[in-house]
Design a protein around this motif. Structure first.
Motif, PDB file in Angstrom:
ATOM      1  N   SER A   1       0.857  -1.190   0.000  1.00 51.42           N
ATOM      2  CA  SER A   1       0.000   0.000   0.000  1.00 51.42           C
ATOM      3  C   SER A   1       0.891   1.237   0.000  1.00 51.42           C
ATOM      4  CB  SER A   1      -0.917  -0.007   1.232  1.00 51.42           C
ATOM      5  OG  SER A   1      -0.160  -0.062   2.424  1.00 51.42           O
ATOM      6  N   ARG A   2       0.285   2.406  -0.168  1.00 49.12           N
ATOM      7  CA  ARG A   2       1.060   3.656  -0.256  1.00 49.12           C
ATOM      8  C   ARG A   2       0.476   4.703   0.688  1.00 49.12           C
ATOM      9  NH1 ARG A   2       5.594   2.086  -3.087  1.00 49.12           N
ATOM     10  NH2 ARG A   2       4.988   0.794  -4.889  1.00 49.12           N
ATOM     11  N   ASN A   3       0.382   4.319   1.956  1.00 50.28           N
ATOM     12  CA  ASN A   3      -0.263   5.201   2.931  1.00 50.28           C
ATOM     13  C   ASN A   3       0.709   5.877   3.900  1.00 50.28           C
ATOM     14  OD1 ASN A   3      -2.999   4.522   2.087  1.00 50.28           O
ATOM     15  ND2 ASN A   3      -2.612   2.506   2.991  1.00 50.28           N
ATOM     16  N   GLY A   4       1.974   5.546   3.805  1.00 57.83           N
ATOM     17  CA  GLY A   4       2.945   6.138   4.715  1.00 57.83           C
ATOM     18  C   GLY A   4       3.036   5.441   6.058  1.00 57.83           C
ATOM     19  N   TYR A   5       2.587   4.180   6.137  1.00 60.45           N
ATOM     20  CA  TYR A   5       2.597   3.457   7.403  1.00 60.45           C
ATOM     21  C   TYR A   5       4.013   3.010   7.782  1.00 60.45           C
ATOM     22  CZ  TYR A   5      -2.498   3.055   6.967  1.00 60.45           C
ATOM     23  OH  TYR A   5      -3.843   3.320   6.846  1.00 60.45           O
ATOM     24  N   LEU A   6       4.317   3.154   9.079  1.00 61.84           N
ATOM     25  CA  LEU A   6       5.600   2.697   9.617  1.00 61.84           C
ATOM     26  C   LEU A   6       5.431   1.723  10.783  1.00 61.84           C
ATOM     27  CD1 LEU A   6       7.732   5.966   9.641  1.00 61.84           C
ATOM     28  CD2 LEU A   6       8.338   3.831   8.492  1.00 61.84           C
ATOM     29  N   TYR A   7       4.208   1.626  11.309  1.00 59.51           N
ATOM     30  CA  TYR A   7       3.970   0.817  12.497  1.00 59.51           C
ATOM     31  C   TYR A   7       2.624   0.092  12.381  1.00 59.51           C
ATOM     32  CZ  TYR A   7       7.114   4.542  14.125  1.00 59.51           C
ATOM     33  OH  TYR A   7       8.125   5.448  14.236  1.00 59.51           O
ATOM     34  N   TYR A   8       2.508  -0.995  13.124  1.00 54.19           N
ATOM     35  CA  TYR A   8       1.201  -1.637  13.288  1.00 54.19           C
ATOM     36  C   TYR A   8       1.208  -2.441  14.579  1.00 54.19           C
ATOM     37  CZ  TYR A   8       3.539  -5.752  11.238  1.00 54.19           C
ATOM     38  OH  TYR A   8       4.412  -6.785  10.955  1.00 54.19           O
ATOM     39  N   VAL A   9       0.044  -2.598  15.139  1.00 55.59           N
ATOM     40  CA  VAL A   9      -0.118  -3.380  16.359  1.00 55.59           C
ATOM     41  C   VAL A   9      -1.521  -3.967  16.357  1.00 55.59           C
ATOM     42  CG1 VAL A   9      -0.990  -1.454  17.765  1.00 55.59           C
ATOM     43  CG2 VAL A   9       0.192  -3.362  18.882  1.00 55.59           C
ATOM     44  N   LEU A  10      -1.673  -5.087  17.022  1.00 56.80           N
ATOM     45  CA  LEU A  10      -2.969  -5.764  17.068  1.00 56.80           C
ATOM     46  C   LEU A  10      -3.996  -4.935  17.818  1.00 56.80           C
ATOM     47  CD1 LEU A  10      -4.396  -8.497  16.355  1.00 56.80           C
ATOM     48  CD2 LEU A  10      -3.879  -9.192  18.703  1.00 56.80           C
ATOM     49  N   ASP A  11      -5.183  -4.819  17.259  1.00 64.83           N
ATOM     50  CA  ASP A  11      -6.304  -4.193  17.944  1.00 64.83           C
ATOM     51  C   ASP A  11      -7.048  -5.299  18.684  1.00 64.83           C
ATOM     52  OD1 ASP A  11      -8.918  -3.218  18.594  1.00 64.83           O
ATOM     53  OD2 ASP A  11      -8.611  -1.574  17.180  1.00 64.83           O
ATOM     54  N   PRO A  12      -7.069  -5.282  20.023  1.00 68.45           N
ATOM     55  CA  PRO A  12      -7.667  -6.382  20.781  1.00 68.45           C
ATOM     56  C   PRO A  12      -9.172  -6.524  20.589  1.00 68.45           C
ATOM     57  CG  PRO A  12      -7.166  -4.541  22.227  1.00 68.45           C
ATOM     58  CD  PRO A  12      -6.563  -4.213  20.903  1.00 68.45           C
TER      59      PRO A  12
ATOM     60  N   THR B   1     -10.972  -5.731  17.556  1.00 67.18           N
ATOM     61  CA  THR B   1     -11.327  -6.212  16.214  1.00 67.18           C
ATOM     62  C   THR B   1     -10.531  -7.440  15.796  1.00 67.18           C
ATOM     63  OG1 THR B   1      -9.657  -4.846  15.092  1.00 67.18           O
ATOM     64  CG2 THR B   1     -11.809  -3.832  15.532  1.00 67.18           C
ATOM     65  N   LYS B   2      -9.415  -7.716  16.529  1.00 63.38           N
ATOM     66  CA  LYS B   2      -8.509  -8.813  16.194  1.00 63.38           C
ATOM     67  C   LYS B   2      -7.816  -8.584  14.844  1.00 63.38           C
ATOM     68  CE  LYS B   2      -9.637 -10.783  19.999  1.00 63.38           C
ATOM     69  NZ  LYS B   2      -8.728 -10.658  21.170  1.00 63.38           N
ATOM     70  N   GLN B   3      -7.876  -7.340  14.388  1.00 68.89           N
ATOM     71  CA  GLN B   3      -7.118  -6.953  13.216  1.00 68.89           C
ATOM     72  C   GLN B   3      -5.998  -6.019  13.682  1.00 68.89           C
ATOM     73  OE1 GLN B   3      -9.786  -5.409  10.246  1.00 68.89           O
ATOM     74  NE2 GLN B   3     -10.953  -7.298  10.101  1.00 68.89           N
ATOM     75  N   HIS B   4      -5.237  -5.469  12.753  1.00 71.58           N
ATOM     76  CA  HIS B   4      -4.141  -4.595  13.135  1.00 71.58           C
ATOM     77  C   HIS B   4      -4.488  -3.134  12.881  1.00 71.58           C
ATOM     78  CE1 HIS B   4      -1.969  -8.450  12.738  1.00 71.58           C
ATOM     79  NE2 HIS B   4      -1.170  -7.945  13.665  1.00 71.58           N
ATOM     80  N   HIS B   5      -3.959  -2.293  13.755  1.00 72.02           N
ATOM     81  CA  HIS B   5      -4.088  -0.858  13.525  1.00 72.02           C
ATOM     82  C   HIS B   5      -2.760  -0.357  12.979  1.00 72.02           C
ATOM     83  CE1 HIS B   5      -5.679   3.203  14.004  1.00 72.02           C
ATOM     84  NE2 HIS B   5      -4.424   3.539  14.284  1.00 72.02           N
ATOM     85  N   PHE B   6      -2.804   0.309  11.843  1.00 69.80           N
ATOM     86  CA  PHE B   6      -1.609   0.803  11.166  1.00 69.80           C
ATOM     87  C   PHE B   6      -1.461   2.300  11.429  1.00 69.80           C
ATOM     88  CE2 PHE B   6      -2.745  -3.098   9.177  1.00 69.80           C
ATOM     89  CZ  PHE B   6      -1.552  -3.685   8.804  1.00 69.80           C
ATOM     90  N   SER B   7      -0.227   2.708  11.713  1.00 68.34           N
ATOM     91  CA  SER B   7       0.022   4.096  12.088  1.00 68.34           C
ATOM     92  C   SER B   7       1.168   4.688  11.272  1.00 68.34           C
ATOM     93  CB  SER B   7       0.367   4.203  13.576  1.00 68.34           C
ATOM     94  OG  SER B   7      -0.646   3.634  14.370  1.00 68.34           O
TER      95      SER B   7
END
Length: 256
Positions: A219-230, A232-238
């Motif tokens: 993807s091309r969103n500028g993401y550098l980090y991610y962590v699990l969202d407890p 939704t059980k998906q990841h949050h990208f930052s």
């Protein structure tokens, strides 16, 4: 064409429909499924559990240099090159026969022009499979794979460590399900991406076709980090460390 099986009284119409559908009856000596994201160790354990082979026959093949050369695997280990799929054998295969079939399937399932497209991005095939295995280990969710790919690409380009714990875990021989501070600080673990920059030395699991493709299509969103969202059980990208840390605190508080 093939062998068909009919039970009790079968009408001509049902027989014709069965023929037309191609529902061939076959008894396999071995039918085994390699799930996406399985490690070589997990694959070997499943083969042993099915009685297909003994541990001393399959486990040493991981780093069998002669076998790796024969199968043209550009890596010091089989890890990552046994394609996740269902395999069926009319007779029980020898360990090397099974490995050869799984590697053959890997070559067949590579996305079109994969090696060329990797080369255009500055990656070798080995590096591409390592990259794809990290994506596979981090998320089973198809929509997230390009975003995990972006984070890895951005970290590689900025010379930041990848910080992928699934890789750290892969390098722990006696891992018991609890990642400790001593593990994260262990520089002797070559798979410790919290310390060692760049990609780990080998793939860490069998990547799916989707993960292989995601290496090429981040993807091309500028993401550098991610962590699990407890929740939704998906990841949050930052994009920023501040946003990322806020979601890390949310995860820690949820666990507490």
């Amino acid at each position: 064409a093939g062998t068909y099986r009919f039970e009790k009284n079968a009408s001509p119409d049902s027989i014709i429909k069965t023929f037309m559908a191609g529902k061939i009856f076959a008894v396999y000596a071995l039918e085994i499924t390699i799930p996406e994201g399985f490690t070589f160790h997990q694959i070997a354990e499943r083969l042993v559990a099915k009685g297909a082979m003994r541990p001393e026959e399959i486990f040493p093949l991981l780093r069998d240099s002669a076998l790796l050369a024969e199968l043209k695997i550009p890596s010091p280990a089989l890890e990552g090159f046994l394609f996740p799929a269902t395999y069926r054998f009319a007779r029980m295969p020898a360990p090397k026969e099974f490995v050869a079939e799984a590697v053959k399937t890997f070559w067949e399932k590579l996305p079109k022009d994969y090696e060329k497209n990797l080369a255009d991005l500055g990656l070798s095939l080995k590096e591409g499979v390592i990259f794809a295995s990290l994506i596979e280990a981090e998320t089973p969710i198809a929509e997230e794979k390009p975003m995990v790919s972006e984070v890895i690409w951005n970290r590689l380009k900025s010379k930041e460590v990848l910080g992928i714990d699934s890789a750290v875990i892969y390098g722990i021989d006696d891992y018991q399900g609890d990642l400790k501070k001593k593990h994260l600080a262990d520089a002797a673990n070559p798979y410790n991406t919290r310390i060692h920059p760049g990609l780990p030395p080998t793939p860490i699991c069998s990547p799916s076709a989707a993960s292989l493709q995601a290496v090429l299509t981040p993807s091309r969103n500028g993401y550098l980090y991610y962590v699990l969202d407890p929740e939704t059980k998906q990841h949050h990208f930052s994009k920023t460390i501040e946003e990322h840390n806020a979601y890390v605190r949310k995860l820690v508080n949820h666990r507490d």
